[in-house]
Write an enzyme that holds these catalytic residues in place. Structure first.
Site: not given
Length: 273
Positions: A31, A130
């Site tokens: 979300r 990452e």
């Protein structure tokens, strides 16, 4: 999206970048508070979706961004870790992100005690990504990190109920955590789950359920639900067609409460058409 064979079937899935409809799919829903560019608006249910990825939904991992009308901020909490994206040059990627106004939380460089070059960035809602330096790969959106309270229990569940493989496991006593990489094929060619256990944290607390669910494709949602029940999973939606579109799904919770939805491969392909 992840493609795979349904749990409980004898045939083992094969993964080679160009996946067949018999093998399954993967999607992650989360979300967000501001969604300018959208693909699917559902005004009667007061939400809008946008699907993002590095290739077609029927053959690639994708993320589904969901904006709920009137909700402009979420408490992400600490249960969800990060997404992983493979790039050929982390340093150049970070320069590009900075030039576009992005937030870099860990400058590029080798991991401590290793040679892999990584960096961390955040999106506007605070979700962490990452960046992992790798060669060319068919699946750049390559990793989802989830925290778990009992690592061996989670490994057993994803192996037996989902049919995943334990690709590798690494303990880091210095920083007090252990990770297990789970997936349907090698990390350099397939998306994987990075299950992370932080020493002494046995209860995972969710905030706002910002990570809604993981979607996995299957050839048989009914056999999948049976297998999940057999190995201790909680089925939260019995298998069957969705009203209106007839796509068959089933949903379950893992031991920590992370939700997964299994979607019929053939029905999903028809839905995309």
């Amino acid at each position: 999206m992840w493609r795979r064979q349904a749990p409980g079937l004898a045939k083992k899935p094969h993964w080679n970048g160009q996946r067949r409809i018999t093998e399954g799919c993967f999607m992650l829903f989360y979300r967000v508070g501001d969604l300018d560019r959208t693909i699917k608006d559902i005004p009667e249910e007061k939400y809008t979706n946008a699907f993002l990825g590095y290739g077609p939904e029927d053959s690639h991992f994708v993320v589904e961004l969901t904006y709920n009308y009137g909700v402009d901020k979420y408490d992400i909490g600490t249960a969800f870790g990060h997404f992983g994206i493979a790039v050929e040059d982390v340093y150049k990627t970070v320069e590009f992100i900075k030039a576009k106004g992005g937030k870099v939380t860990r400058e590029p460089g080798p991991v401590k005690g290793g040679k892999s070059v990584i960096a961390f960035v955040e999106d506007p809602d605070g979700y962490k990504f990452e960046l992992i330096e790798r060669g060319p790969t068919p699946e750049p959106l390559c990793q989802v990190m989830l925290r778990v309270g009992d690592l061996q229990q989670s490994i057993d569940f994803y192996e037996k109920a989902f049919g995943m493989e334990l690709l590798r496991k690494r303990d880091n006593p210095e920083y007090k955590y252990t990770i297990a990489m789970m997936g349907y094929g090698p990390e350099d060619k397939n998306p994987v789950l990075e299950l992370t256990y932080n020493y002494g944290v046995d209860l995972i607390i969710f905030h706002d359920f910002t990570i809604s669910q993981i979607a996995v494709g299957t050839d048989d949602v009914y056999k999948t639900a049976e297998t999940i029940k057999l190995f201790g999973g909680t089925v939260t939606r019995e298998p069957g067609p969705l009203p209106g579109i007839n796509t068959k799904i089933t949903a379950c919770l893992d031991p920590d409460g992370w939700k997964s939805v299994f979607v019929d491969n053939i029905d999903f392909r028809k839905e995309l058409e």
